[in-house]
Scaffold this active site. Structure first.
Site, PDB file in Angstrom:
ATOM      1  N   THR A 133       0.824  -1.200   0.000  1.00 30.20           N
ATOM      2  CA  THR A 133       0.000   0.000   0.000  1.00 30.20           C
ATOM      3  C   THR A 133       0.863   1.257   0.000  1.00 30.20           C
ATOM      4  OG1 THR A 133      -1.558   1.277   1.375  1.00 30.20           O
ATOM      5  CG2 THR A 133      -0.090  -0.214   2.521  1.00 30.20           C
ATOM      6  N   ASP A 134       0.305   2.355  -0.484  1.00 30.30           N
ATOM      7  CA  ASP A 134       1.016   3.631  -0.402  1.00 30.30           C
ATOM      8  C   ASP A 134       1.070   4.164   1.023  1.00 30.30           C
ATOM      9  OD1 ASP A 134      -1.658   4.354  -0.142  1.00 30.30           O
ATOM     10  OD2 ASP A 134      -1.635   5.851  -1.728  1.00 30.30           O
ATOM     11  N   GLU A 135       0.272   3.600   1.926  1.00 33.77           N
ATOM     12  CA  GLU A 135       0.242   4.103   3.303  1.00 33.77           C
ATOM     13  C   GLU A 135       1.550   3.861   4.048  1.00 33.77           C
ATOM     14  OE1 GLU A 135      -3.363   3.674   5.562  1.00 33.77           O
ATOM     15  OE2 GLU A 135      -4.496   3.120   3.773  1.00 33.77           O
ATOM     16  N   TYR A 159      -1.863  -0.522  10.957  1.00 37.52           N
ATOM     17  CA  TYR A 159      -1.980  -1.196   9.657  1.00 37.52           C
ATOM     18  C   TYR A 159      -0.782  -0.895   8.766  1.00 37.52           C
ATOM     19  CZ  TYR A 159      -3.150  -1.506   4.712  1.00 37.52           C
ATOM     20  OH  TYR A 159      -3.096  -1.752   3.364  1.00 37.52           O
ATOM     21  N   LYS A 163       2.298  -3.348   7.304  1.00 37.06           N
ATOM     22  CA  LYS A 163       2.600  -3.538   5.881  1.00 37.06           C
ATOM     23  C   LYS A 163       4.022  -3.102   5.562  1.00 37.06           C
ATOM     24  CE  LYS A 163       0.422  -4.776   2.925  1.00 37.06           C
ATOM     25  NZ  LYS A 163       0.305  -6.143   2.354  1.00 37.06           N
TER      26      LYS A 163
END
Length: 356
Positions: A133-135, A159, A163
Site C-alpha cells: 500500500t502507499d500508506e 496497519y 505492511k
C-alpha cells in the site's frame, strides 16, 4: 502459467482472480483463510471455471502453503493476504501483526523452500509478488509532493506499520536468500465487491438505508483513487514482467478530498435512486471526530509502471465511481447478507492515544 493468489476472496484478491481466470493459459489457485472480509461470493463469476480452484488455508500455516505450492506447481505467488482496514487496526492491532508480519514471514519461508527445490527452468521463471500500500510512506502535505518508489517509509497507523514491516521482510528475503521478488504499492482501491467497511461502499449503502454519512474531521484528507480492475491489470504485469528486486507504484491519477468523494456519491444517487420528498443525499452528511493518526494526503507517481510495463488506468474517477455505484445498486444479493450478518456500518477506530 500457474498462479497462487493469497487473499483471493478479499476485495482486490478476488478482482485479481477474476482477471487472471479470463486468460485460458493461466491456472489460478486462490488461497484464503476466509476471515470476516473474505467472501467466496465475490468469486461466483469464476467458481466453476476450468482454470480456478480454491484452497482454504492460512498464510501463517507454512506447511500448508508449501504443500499447495508443490501440488499446483506454482510459477507465481501473488501475496494479497492481509488485514487492511486502518480503523480496525486502531481497535485491534494484534491481528495485523499476526497476518501482515508473521504471515508474510511464513509464506516467504514456504516460497523459499519451494523455489530452492525447483528445476532450473522453473526456478528461473518463479516470482514472489508482494502487494502493498502507499500508506507505508506516511502522508504528504496538501500543497504538493508525490510518492515515488524511493520515498522513505514513515507509516502512521498499526496497519501501515505492519505492511511496511512485511515489505522489508520481502526485500530482505531477496537480498539475503536470492528469492526472486517483485513488490507493488497501490493507492486507495474502489469498485465492485468492496467490503462495506471502507469509505465508498459504506457511503453508498448508508445512503440507501437513509443512515448518516460520516465524514472524518472536515473531510479535507486527500486520497488518490484507483479502480480495482485497473489495479488487477497492473498486478498481472508486475507479476509476469516486473524485474526481480524492483518495486512499482500503482495509482489512479485521481486525487479527491474525502468530502468530495462523499458528495459525488450523493449526486450520483440523487439521479439514480432519488430520495422520497426530493431531498438530496447530501443532507445525510455528518462530520464526526477524526480518527487518530489520520494521514493528510496520499498521491502516487505511477510513471515507472507506465514507462517500464506499459500500464495506465483505463478508468478516471468519475467513470469508475459511476460503475461502482451502479454495481452496488444492482447487486444487493452480494452486499445484503454482509450488512445483515457481518458489518452493519457502525463506527470503528475511535480509540484515542491515551486509551489504546
Amino acid at each position: 502459467m500457474n498462479f497462487l493468489v493469497t487473499g483471493g476472496a478479499g476485495f482486490i484478491g478476488s478482482a485479481v482472480c477474476r482477471h487472471l481466470c479470463a486468460n485460458p493459459a493461466y491456472r489460478v489457485t486462490n488461497l484464503d483463510k476466509l476471515t470476516y472480509a473474505g467472501n467466496l461470493a465475490s468469486l461466483r463469476p469464476v467458481e466453476n471455471a476450468h482454470n480456478y480452484r480454491f484452497a482454504h488455508a492460512d498464510i501463517c500455516d507454512e506447511r500448508a502453503v508449501l504443500d499447495i505450492l508443490r501440488r499446483d506447481d506454482i510459477d507465481i505467488v501473488m501475496n494479497l493476504a492481509a488485514e487492511s482496514h486502518v480503523d480496525r487496526s486502531i481497535d485491534g492491532p494484534g491481528a495485523f501483526i499476526e497476518t501482515n508480519i508473521v504471515g508474510t514471514y511464513r509464506i516467504l519461508n514456504a516460497a523459499l523452500e519451494y523455489w530452492r527445490g525447483l528445476p532450473e527452468d522453473s526456478k528461473s521463471r518463479f516470482r514472489f509478488h508482494h502487494v502493498s500500500t502507499d500508506e507505508v510512506f506516511g502522508d504528504l502535505p496538501f500543497d504538493g509532493g508525490m510518492f515515488v518508489e524511493e520515498t522513505p517509509y514513515a507509516p502512521s497507523s498499526p496497519y501501515s506499520a505492519s505492511k511496511a514491516a512485511s515489505d522489508h521482510l520481502v526485500r530482505a528475503w531477496h537480498e539475503t536468500y536470492g528469492l526472486p521478488v517483485v513488490l507493488s504499492n497501490c493507492s486507495n482501491n474502489y469498485g465492485p465487491y468492496h467490503f462495506p467497511e471502507k469509505l465508498i461502499p459504506l457511503v453508498i449503502l448508508n445512503a440507501l438505508d437513509e443512515k448518516t454519512l460520516p465524514v472524518y474531521g472536515a473531510g479535507a484528507n486527500v486520497r488518490d483513487w484507483l479502480f480495482v480492475e485497473d489495479h488487477a491489470r497492473a498486478l498481472e504485469l508486475v507479476a509476469t514482467r516486473g524485474r526481480p528486486g524492483e518495486s512499482y507504484n500503482v495509482g489512479g491519477n485521481s486525487e479527491r478530498t474525502n468530502l468530495s468523494v462523499v458528495e459525488t456519491i450523493c449526486d450520483l444517487l440523487d439521479t439514480r435512486r432519488p430520495r422520497a420528498g426530493g431531498k438530496s443525499y447530501r443532507d445525510l452528511i455528518s462530520f464526526v471526530t477524526d480518527r487518530p493518526g489520520h494521514d493528510r494526503r496520499y498521491a502516487i507517481d505511477a510513471s515507472k509502471i507506465g514507462r517500464d510495463l506499459g500500464w495506465a488506468p483505463s478508468e478516471n474517477f468519475d467513470s469508475g465511481l459511476a460503475r461502482t455505484v451502479d454495481w452496488f445498486l444492482d447487486n444487493k444479493w452480494w452486499w445484503g447478507p454482509i450488512r445483515e450478518q457481518r458489518y452493519a456500518g457502525e463506527r470503528l477506530g475511535e480509540a484515542r492515544k491515551e486509551g489504546v
